[in-house]
Design a protein around this motif. Sequence first.
Motif, mmCIF file in Angstrom:
data_model
loop_
_atom_site.group_PDB
_atom_site.id
_atom_site.type_symbol
_atom_site.label_atom_id
_atom_site.label_comp_id
_atom_site.label_asym_id
_atom_site.label_seq_id
_atom_site.Cartn_x
_atom_site.Cartn_y
_atom_site.Cartn_z
ATOM 1 N N SER A 130 0.844 -1.213 0.000
ATOM 2 C CA SER A 130 0.000 0.000 0.000
ATOM 3 C C SER A 130 0.869 1.250 0.000
ATOM 4 N N LEU A 131 1.911 1.233 0.843
ATOM 5 C CA LEU A 131 2.807 2.391 0.903
ATOM 6 C C LEU A 131 3.538 2.567 -0.435
ATOM 7 N N HIS A 132 3.916 1.446 -1.057
ATOM 8 C CA HIS A 132 4.598 1.482 -2.354
ATOM 9 C C HIS A 132 3.696 2.129 -3.424
ATOM 10 N N GLU A 133 2.455 1.652 -3.496
ATOM 11 C CA GLU A 133 1.537 2.192 -4.512
ATOM 12 C C GLU A 133 1.201 3.650 -4.227
ATOM 13 N N LEU A 134 1.070 3.984 -2.948
ATOM 14 C CA LEU A 134 0.815 5.379 -2.583
ATOM 15 C C LEU A 134 1.991 6.264 -3.026
ATOM 16 N N GLY A 135 3.201 5.698 -2.884
ATOM 17 C CA GLY A 135 4.411 6.401 -3.358
ATOM 18 C C GLY A 135 4.265 6.767 -4.827
ATOM 19 N N HIS A 136 3.755 5.814 -5.647
ATOM 20 C CA HIS A 136 3.559 6.107 -7.076
ATOM 21 C C HIS A 136 2.552 7.226 -7.271
ATOM 22 N N LEU A 137 1.500 7.241 -6.431
ATOM 23 C CA LEU A 137 0.500 8.318 -6.562
ATOM 24 C C LEU A 137 1.146 9.669 -6.282
ATOM 25 N N PHE A 138 2.213 9.642 -5.456
ATOM 26 C CA PHE A 138 2.947 10.886 -5.186
ATOM 27 C C PHE A 138 4.143 11.021 -6.128
ATOM 28 N N ASP A 139 4.053 10.338 -7.270
ATOM 29 C CA ASP A 139 5.029 10.471 -8.356
ATOM 30 C C ASP A 139 6.403 9.866 -8.073
ATOM 31 N N MET A 140 6.494 9.007 -7.078
ATOM 32 C CA MET A 140 7.792 8.378 -6.797
ATOM 33 C C MET A 140 7.957 7.177 -7.726
#
Lengths: 179, 445
Positions: A130-140
């Motif tokens: 979840s943290l990984h995918e959220l990172g993508h939402l924040f453009d990481m």
Amino acid sequence: MGKKEKFIGVLPVGTVSDLASKVVAAHITSIFTLPTKVLPCLKHPSYAFDKKRSQYDAGAIINFMENSYMGNDEKIICICDLDLFVPIFTHVFGQARQGGKCAVVSIYRFYAAQSSDPDPGMYERLAKISLHELGHLFDMIHCSDERCLMHYSDSIETLDNIMMNFCRYCSKAFNTHFS
Amino acid sequence: MSIMIVDDEMVVRESFYHWFKQSGYRIDTAENGMEALKKMEQNHIDVMFVDIKMPKMSGIELLEKIKQEYPETIVVIITAFGSIETAVQAMKMGAADYLLKPFKPEQLNLVMEKIIQQQKVSAEFNYLKSRLNQITRFENIIGQSPVMKKLFDIIQEVAISDATILILGETGTGKELVAKAIHAKSNRNQCPFVAINCGTIPDSLMASELFGHQKGAFTGASNTRKGFLEVVSGGTLFLDEVGEISSKMQVDLLRVLEDKKIVRVGNSYPVDVDFRLISATRRNLKKQMERNLFRADFFYRINVVTIEIPPLRERKDDIPLLADHFLKKYSGETKKQIDRFSKNTMTRLLGYDWPGNVRELENAIERAVVVSKKKALSTEDFPFLEATKTGQTKQLSLLESEKACLCQALETAGWNVTQAAKLLDINRVTLHKKIKRYNLKRAEH
């Protein structure tokens, strides 16, 4: 918008347990230091079911959420208990679009092998993905550090090897996103 | 790394797109082979994922074109279950790998790791290749042919001495580069290198240019000015086209070489000068001496060591090396992504005689790079190669041309002088005279 004003919605979909959503929300608050809110559960996403593959299309869930869910949340993480896929892959643990609004993760593949019994590590895995995918939402983007949360996990073993935090470069990238 | 996905299914393109985007790659997509090729004309692509079954142009056809036009692009075939045989065929045609849809995420990861490794090896190879290029270059003179290696040895040997050098070579062979290389390797390399093209300075100005002048020495001499022989102090003076110097100036220079002193025009006090003289010419000075156009004493004074630079047609082994060097130079300068010659072009470049030598080759490649719109230079970019397709690369003199023309007309007319004269649009008597003058005879069959 300042960092404190960001708001992450954790949205259970289908029959996922309350505990799973709470674990994810707690980790987001702890690691991202962003306020989270567990949203009311959405019904089973039958629209995303692919009969040929007997799996659920992660892209279809994201499309549905982005087009129809009109919440005020900054970003949304959908938590489900379904076997997710994207057309090129046999399965995915979760899916997000770079800089997008919504991501979907599933606990389905984190159960103990050949059993639907809870695996002691499954909530931890769910939190990491979840943290990984959220990172993508924040453009990481994906990180080459095998211990970093943004490292791409293609298997349970790789995921278990990841720590519950970002490497210093990804931390910096995350902080830069808000500055 | 830049990646392109070529697949007619949008969902597949999107899946790849998001996955690669999340990994920080530059990613582009194309719906079919034609679109992919069009996009590749604009941007360089490192890795291409190509679906085998596509309308209009199949993945195999696209692979064939990519391997022809962009051999450095790595192609990975995407295939569905049941078309493994085609995938194997693709591997034989040069595809790096194939993926069977749908695949496990770790499979794509493995393919990417393999590609990255392959690119590292390729980068290492290119680095070593560039090091090799440096070895085959000598102070900007490029060549690996035996004659050039011999030339490098001579330069190295003569550089440390102070002997005068005469460089012989056709126009465009790089005489000034050799002179500069000698200067760079000599003990005088901290002092100036002054090059003068004697053919471009009028005889009346030569003395003033070389020796300098005093204020008021002649009309227009409003200031005292140092000549090149003073300016060059301690360094190397390069007299290009030394065969163009007048006899009087040859005498003056001979005196300077012997006395190491000059007198400025309009002055009577000698000034000490110290320089090394390197001269160059494309003329045959010995023949000029025989015709009394060049002084023998001056010739022997400037010709302690003779270096002969071979024309490009005598060192054709160097053409690929030189061509690659100029291609890199001008594609870099013009910011065009042209990095190679198409299949037959190099063969054609090797077949040409290059009367203008390295300079002609450089100009031809510069022009080709400027006009080309493709990633590889083809024979179309070298129009003069098309013109000489028949193999006639030698420029005929007027007399030779006339003789050839007369022969052709006579052969066409079956040696009927009246008919041949009509073909040539000249008088029959005139043709007879010309046949006699050129001693033209009918070939015996």
